[in-house]
Design a protein around this motif. Structure first.
Motif, PDB file in Angstrom:
ATOM      1  N   THR A 203      42.089  51.510  29.432  1.00 13.97           N
ATOM      2  CA  THR A 203      40.754  51.290  29.994  1.00 13.97           C
ATOM      3  C   THR A 203      40.832  50.351  31.193  1.00 13.97           C
ATOM      4  O   THR A 203      41.459  49.285  31.117  1.00 13.97           O
ATOM      5  CB  THR A 203      39.814  50.682  28.931  1.00 13.97           C
ATOM      6  OG1 THR A 203      39.796  51.526  27.772  1.00 13.97           O
ATOM      7  CG2 THR A 203      38.403  50.552  29.470  1.00 13.97           C
ATOM      8  N   ARG A 204      40.208  50.771  32.250  1.00 17.19           N
ATOM      9  CA  ARG A 204      40.099  49.922  33.447  1.00 17.19           C
ATOM     10  C   ARG A 204      38.695  49.323  33.466  1.00 17.19           C
ATOM     11  O   ARG A 204      37.689  50.047  33.448  1.00 17.19           O
ATOM     12  CB  ARG A 204      40.343  50.755  34.698  1.00 17.19           C
ATOM     13  CG  ARG A 204      40.359  49.946  36.003  1.00 17.19           C
ATOM     14  CD  ARG A 204      40.678  50.833  37.196  1.00 17.19           C
ATOM     15  NE  ARG A 204      42.061  51.327  37.142  1.00 17.19           N
ATOM     16  CZ  ARG A 204      42.397  52.580  36.878  1.00 17.19           C
ATOM     17  NH1 ARG A 204      41.453  53.479  36.622  1.00 17.19           N
ATOM     18  NH2 ARG A 204      43.664  52.954  36.876  1.00 17.19           N
ATOM     19  N   TRP A 205      38.591  47.990  33.486  1.00 23.42           N
ATOM     20  CA  TRP A 205      37.308  47.300  33.393  1.00 23.42           C
ATOM     21  C   TRP A 205      36.877  46.755  34.746  1.00 23.42           C
ATOM     22  O   TRP A 205      37.700  46.315  35.539  1.00 23.42           O
ATOM     23  CB  TRP A 205      37.395  46.135  32.400  1.00 23.42           C
ATOM     24  CG  TRP A 205      37.633  46.560  30.983  1.00 23.42           C
ATOM     25  CD1 TRP A 205      38.822  46.579  30.319  1.00 23.42           C
ATOM     26  CD2 TRP A 205      36.651  47.047  30.066  1.00 23.42           C
ATOM     27  NE1 TRP A 205      38.657  47.036  29.034  1.00 23.42           N
ATOM     28  CE2 TRP A 205      37.320  47.321  28.848  1.00 23.42           C
ATOM     29  CE3 TRP A 205      35.281  47.278  30.135  1.00 23.42           C
ATOM     30  CZ2 TRP A 205      36.676  47.817  27.724  1.00 23.42           C
ATOM     31  CZ3 TRP A 205      34.626  47.765  29.023  1.00 23.42           C
ATOM     32  CH2 TRP A 205      35.316  48.034  27.832  1.00 23.42           C
ATOM     33  N   ARG A 206      35.560  46.810  34.974  1.00 28.61           N
ATOM     34  CA  ARG A 206      34.994  46.151  36.146  1.00 28.61           C
ATOM     35  C   ARG A 206      33.668  45.513  35.755  1.00 28.61           C
ATOM     36  O   ARG A 206      32.971  45.986  34.848  1.00 28.61           O
ATOM     37  CB  ARG A 206      34.803  47.132  37.313  1.00 28.61           C
ATOM     38  CG  ARG A 206      33.743  48.185  37.110  1.00 28.61           C
ATOM     39  CD  ARG A 206      33.638  49.071  38.358  1.00 28.61           C
ATOM     40  NE  ARG A 206      32.553  50.042  38.233  1.00 28.61           N
ATOM     41  CZ  ARG A 206      31.286  49.812  38.543  1.00 28.61           C
ATOM     42  NH1 ARG A 206      30.934  48.622  38.998  1.00 28.61           N
ATOM     43  NH2 ARG A 206      30.374  50.747  38.410  1.00 28.61           N
ATOM     44  N   SER A 207      33.333  44.428  36.425  1.00 22.51           N
ATOM     45  CA  SER A 207      32.128  43.672  36.081  1.00 22.51           C
ATOM     46  C   SER A 207      30.866  44.490  36.348  1.00 22.51           C
ATOM     47  O   SER A 207      30.823  45.335  37.254  1.00 22.51           O
ATOM     48  CB  SER A 207      32.069  42.371  36.886  1.00 22.51           C
ATOM     49  OG  SER A 207      33.158  41.543  36.549  1.00 22.51           O
TER      50      SER A 207
END
Length: 366
Positions: A203-207
């Motif tokens: 999983t690639r997370w971004r705010s």
């Protein structure tokens, strides 16, 4: 309280033909006489009223929205019940302990805003129970011969609070996007080491941050503290669109439990539910494949509430000296209950299973 402002739900409803007491006819908008068959239509107003919340949190409320009702308190389990006059034998609907009519006293409660009338009659609820018993696996053979008295199945109106509010919430979290990487690994096949690959999800997370708002309608909170007799979640689902404006005639022939969870406690629980709703809305707003909500600030406005009564059949049956309780949804017929198991049926079923396995092994070798 000025007696002229008191609304009495325990007034008798006499039959105009024979003078007997009228009782509510399930699945209809009528009360009827079980002796001569006379029926009378229940007058209904067009809508039921949502009450402003905060005036009630400060005090009981204006006299126009309160009611005095005759209550019996069970000294065994603590339930507060309003018993209609047509019940000659008074027993607690929860624990079956005798209730003393001389102990009846008047209490003030917030007038129910709406009621969901029974759609099943007592006989139908008993048939549902019998069908349930007949479908039980590993039940003792003589369970069907146990004390299954239809008269012990009582119709009960259970108290609930519902809360409405405009919800606004600011949130801070993260949006997750799935991607896949090839992973090399080694395994053993036929005694040899073999190299293989597989796709591993990451999983690639971004705010993410923002706000959500909307109307929260009919947050349903149980107003009963009967911990040992809580309505099972399995049956605690009603179609609230079928609610009708409260009329005491719907209570005729049934038991009504008074709320024991105060409005303040119900409101606190509704705020917790509102936070869960806001979190769900925030995740929908964030989007992506998965979401995290780290912080959410919920604000509620234009809060209203109502006290409603929902239908349940409740009873218990005796087997081998032990009491087993069951509940039936008075609108849908859904049932949930505790049941006994036959040790010997289970024992012989396991024994038979082991015997079948043994025979399969023997025949396979031959």
């Amino acid at each position: 309280m000025n007696p002229e402002t008191i609304k009495r739900s325990e007034q008798k409803k006499p039959c105009i033909n024979c003078g007997a007491e009228l009782t509510y006819k399930p699945g209809s908008s009528e009360v009827s006489c079980e002796y001569c068959g006379y029926e009378e239509t229940i007058e209904e107003t067009s809508t039921f009223e949502e009450l402003e919340l905060y005036p009630y949190l400060e005090k009981m409320g204006s006299q126009s929205h309160t009611q005095e009702i005759s209550m019996l308190h069970c000294k065994s389990c603590g339930a507060n019940q309003h018993i209609e006059e047509n019940y000659k034998s008074l027993h607690c609907v929860y624990c079956s302990q005798p209730l003393i009519i001389e102990d009846a006293h008047n209490e003030e409660w917030i007038l129910p805003g709406a009621v969901l009338p029974f759609q099943l009659d007592q006989q139908k609820s008993y048939q549902v129970f019998k069908k349930w018993v007949n479908g039980l696996w590993f039940a003792p053979n003589n369970l069907k011969k146990a004390a299954l008295d239809p008269q012990r199945t009582k119709g009960l109106y259970v108290p609930y609070w519902t809360f409405d509010a405009q919800l606004y919430a600011r949130y801070r979290g993260e949006q997750g996007t799935y991607y896949y990487e090839t992973e090399h690994y080694t395994t053993t096949e036929n005694g040899k080491s073999v190299s293989k690959t597989r796709q591993v999800r990451k999983t690639r997370w971004r705010s993410a941050s923002g706000n959500v708002n909307g109307f929260v309608d009919d947050t349903l909170i149980s107003a009963s503290k009967q911990r040992n007799n809580q309505i099972p979640e399995k049956i605690a689902h009603w179609n609230l669109k079928a609610l009708v404006p409260f009329n005491s005639k719907y209570l005729a022939g049934y038991i009504t439990e008074k709320y024991t969870l105060p409005l303040t406690d119900g409101h606190r629980k509704s705020k917790n539910e509102a936070e869960r709703i806001a979190t769900r809305w925030a995740k929908q707003d964030i989007g992506g494949d998965t979401q995290r909500v780290h912080q959410i600030d919920v604000q509620l406005s234009e809060e209203t509430f109502k006290h409603i009564l929902l239908p349940v059949f409740i009873s218990s049956y005796q087997y081998n000296g032990q009491s087993y309780k069951f509940f039936i949804n008075g609108q849908t017929g859904a049932i949930s209950g505790k049941r006994p198991y036959s040790f010997w049926k289970i024992f012989f079923a396991v024994l038979l299973g082991l015997l079948i396995i043994a025979l399969i092994v023997v025949f396979s070798k031959n």
